[in-house]
Write an enzyme that holds these catalytic residues in place. Structure first.
Site, PDB file in Angstrom:
ATOM      1  N   LYS A 104       0.861  -1.145  -0.058  1.00  0.00           N
ATOM      2  CA  LYS A 104      -0.106  -0.064  -0.056  1.00  0.00           C
ATOM      3  C   LYS A 104       0.983   1.266  -0.158  1.00  0.00           C
ATOM      4  CE  LYS A 104      -2.175   3.622   2.050  1.00  0.00           C
ATOM      5  NZ  LYS A 104      -1.473   4.462   2.848  1.00  0.00           N
ATOM      6  N   ASP A 122      -6.293   1.528   0.941  1.00  0.00           N
ATOM      7  CA  ASP A 122      -6.282   1.889   1.991  1.00  0.00           C
ATOM      8  C   ASP A 122      -7.547   1.536   2.755  1.00  0.00           C
ATOM      9  OD1 ASP A 122      -7.817   3.789   1.801  1.00  0.00           O
ATOM     10  OD2 ASP A 122      -6.435   5.063   1.377  1.00  0.00           O
TER      11      ASP A 122
END
Length: 196
Positions: A104, A122
């Site tokens: 991420k 996220d």
DNA sequence: ATCCCGAGGG
DNA sequence: CCCTCTGGAT
């Protein structure tokens, strides 16, 4: 033009990388509160390394998970110096090899620096994708695969940004603002929240 | 009590 | 797969 009150601000790739590492399980607001003083003292890997774990921890102690983050930021700075000429590597493999940098975080950095369009999943993107029925996958990586598959290649960066902002300001976790949502007509979850 | 631009370790 | 790290906002 990011709003410094609500979105991460940065003035160099190194600062971006560190800010995103610090933002794990923390709001951008809390990160932006701590980073100006941190980067004033240590805006580059060399000075960050010199600052040391305890020094970094003092600057970021108002952010969650600060001990682990201080350790990662210092260790990551050392690797940038020893293996990457003091620069932030602009490829996913090298980024994800850095301590504190997972898929991420690497996606955010690569996307933000214009290296490669990516959808970083996220907590906001995960939630919005589920509520809109864009993915039912149970892990961020699988949600990312679904989003990549259904998003036109030329719209990845814009889609990513929209998902984040929509999740942060409209499709919020606790009481989503369905009344002011632009896509509520398309949303299979709207009825779950109506009347709330 | 839950959530926030997660990652690493067991 | 689970757990831990962690403080501030709501």
């Amino acid at each position: 033009m990011p709003d410094p009150r609500t979105e991460l601000t940065y003035q160099s790739p190194f600062a971006l990388l560190v800010a995103v590492v610090l933002s794990a399980q923390a709001t951008d607001v809390s990160v932006n509160k701590a980073t100006p003083a941190l980067f004033a003292s240590a805006g580059a890997p060399q000075t960050m390394l010199a600052l040391g774990e305890a020094g970094v921890a003092r600057f970021i102690s108002s952010i969650g998970l600060y001990n682990a983050k201080a350790r990662n930021v210092v260790a990551l700075s050392r690797i940038l110096i020893e293996q990457h000429g003091g620069e932030v590597p602009l490829n996913r493999q090298a980024l994800q090899a850095l301590p504190g940098v997972g898929r991420k975080t690497a996606s955010v950095v690569l996307n933000e620096l214009g290296v490669e369009p990516a959808i970083a999943v996220d907590t906001h993107v995960f939630r919005v994708a589920h509520r809109l029925g864009l993915s039912a996958a149970k892990t961020p990586d699988l949600v990312e695969a679904d989003l990549m598959r259904i998003t036109p290649k030329t719209g990845l960066t814009r889609a990513h940004h929209w998902l984040i902002l929509h999740g942060r300001y409209t499709c919020v976790a606790r009481k989503p603002k369905c009344g002011s949502c632009l896509v509520s007509d398309l949303c299979p979850s709207r009825e779950l929240f109506e009347g709330a």
